[in-house]
Design a protein around this motif. Structure first.
Motif, PDB file in Angstrom:
ATOM      1  N   PRO A 132     -34.517 -23.268  -7.868  1.00  0.00           N
ATOM      2  CA  PRO A 132     -34.174 -24.639  -7.488  1.00  0.00           C
ATOM      3  C   PRO A 132     -35.304 -25.315  -6.711  1.00  0.00           C
ATOM      4  O   PRO A 132     -35.868 -24.746  -5.780  1.00  0.00           O
ATOM      5  N   GLY A 133     -35.646 -26.533  -7.125  1.00  0.00           N
ATOM      6  CA  GLY A 133     -36.663 -27.309  -6.437  1.00  0.00           C
ATOM      7  C   GLY A 133     -38.091 -26.918  -6.736  1.00  0.00           C
ATOM      8  O   GLY A 133     -39.022 -27.457  -6.128  1.00  0.00           O
ATOM      9  N   GLU A 134     -38.285 -25.974  -7.672  1.00  0.00           N
ATOM     10  CA  GLU A 134     -39.638 -25.530  -8.003  1.00  0.00           C
ATOM     11  C   GLU A 134     -39.926 -25.737  -9.485  1.00  0.00           C
ATOM     12  O   GLU A 134     -39.017 -25.966 -10.279  1.00  0.00           O
ATOM     13  N   ALA A 135     -41.191 -25.630  -9.834  1.00  0.00           N
ATOM     14  CA  ALA A 135     -41.592 -25.761 -11.229  1.00  0.00           C
ATOM     15  C   ALA A 135     -41.204 -24.506 -12.000  1.00  0.00           C
ATOM     16  O   ALA A 135     -41.080 -23.416 -11.435  1.00  0.00           O
ATOM     17  N   ALA A 136     -41.000 -24.646 -13.293  1.00  0.00           N
ATOM     18  CA  ALA A 136     -40.683 -23.498 -14.136  1.00  0.00           C
ATOM     19  C   ALA A 136     -41.877 -22.553 -14.188  1.00  0.00           C
ATOM     20  O   ALA A 136     -43.024 -22.987 -14.309  1.00  0.00           O
ATOM     21  N   THR A 137     -41.608 -21.252 -14.084  1.00  0.00           N
ATOM     22  CA  THR A 137     -42.668 -20.247 -14.168  1.00  0.00           C
ATOM     23  C   THR A 137     -42.653 -19.518 -15.499  1.00  0.00           C
ATOM     24  O   THR A 137     -43.591 -18.800 -15.824  1.00  0.00           O
ATOM     25  N   GLY A 138     -41.575 -19.689 -16.250  1.00  0.00           N
ATOM     26  CA  GLY A 138     -41.480 -19.015 -17.535  1.00  0.00           C
ATOM     27  C   GLY A 138     -40.313 -19.534 -18.333  1.00  0.00           C
ATOM     28  O   GLY A 138     -39.622 -20.478 -17.926  1.00  0.00           O
TER      29      GLY A 138
END
Length: 264
Positions: free
Chosen positions: A210-216
């Motif tokens: 939540p609140g972060e960019a997608a990492t995968g």
């Protein structure tokens, strides 16, 4: 003019997509390199152990050295140990191919998989490839977390998938992609029917805290005769649960740790 390093990397990337190898003349022509320069660069790559000739004065092909480097890097990152149990469980539950792709700058690359099909047709494309963003479920699962401007930038840079090379329903224009992304966002997962490959379906969800960019991105893919719209609807919740589980584990791997970039 491209540097020697850029030309050498272009040769490696070219050969990575052609495991049976290519002749010097074909490679030079398709990469728009002078024949003498291409021959010299191949000689350097052969000497360093990254390329070999399949026979005297014959085709050039990659050795396993580059793959070994990649596997060593992934092994040291801890990504396989973290992701494989989650991927295995989803593959068993879905009965289809499940894969994990990681976001690396402007690229999305498959790094781990599990095959859930025990009989019949199995869909299992090569690993390690850069995902075609415009017409793949994995690509759309990532793009739907970005702004339309950023998504367009990435697609334009990579190019649209040609239906002659991908599936007959592959979108070839930005409006078609925008419409698909809107549907994906509404569902929370992307869905593709004969867009990446003829007769194949796929769905995907972003790995994102939540609140972060997608990492995968985690995907399920299989023959359209099995992976129908109804079946994908049934697999939506397990797919999202697997993506959430992977997101919770991201802090333990340097590859899946938060990367620069603002969330949508």
């Amino acid at each position: 003019m491209a540097s020697t390093l850029e030309r050498s990397l272009s040769i490696l990337e070219y050969l990575a997509q052609r495991p049976t190898g290519k002749t010097l003349s074909t490679m030079a022509e398709e990469l728009a390199l002078p024949l003498s320069a291409c021959h010299r660069l191949l000689g350097d790559l052969v000497r360093c152990g990254y390329v070999r000739q399949t026979r005297d004065h014959g085709d050039y092909a990659l050795t396993t050295k580059l793959a070994a480097l990649g596997l060593s890097y992934l092994g040291g990152s801890g990504i396989v140990e973290l992701a494989q149990p989650v991927i295995d469980r989803l593959a068993e539950a879905s009965g289809e191919l499940v894969r994990l792709a990681i976001v690396d700058g402007d690229r999305l690359t498959f790094v781990a998989k599990a095959q859930g099909a025990r009989f019949g047709l199995r869909y299992d494309p090569d690993m390690g490839i850069d995902v075609r963003l415009s017409c793949s479920a994995a690509g759309h699962a990532w793009l739907m977390t970005l702004t339309e401007e950023r998504a367009l930038e990435l697609i334009v840079r990579q190019g649209f998938g040609d239906p002659r090379d991908y599936g007959p329903r592959a979108p070839t224009g930005w409006k078609a992609v925008v419409d698909l992304l809107a549907q994906d966002r509404a569902r929370g997962v992307s869905q593709m029917h004969e867009m990446y490959a003829p007769g194949m379906s796929a769905m995907a969800a972003p790995v994102r805290r939540p609140g972060e960019a997608a990492t995968g991105v985690i995907t399920i893919a299989g023959p359209a005769i099995r992976l129908t719209a109804q079946r994908m609807e049934e697999l939506g919740a397990p797919l999202l649960a697997a993506a959430e589980e992977l997101a919770l584990a991201t802090a333990a791997s340097p590859i899946l740790a938060r990367r620069p970039g603002a969330p949508r």
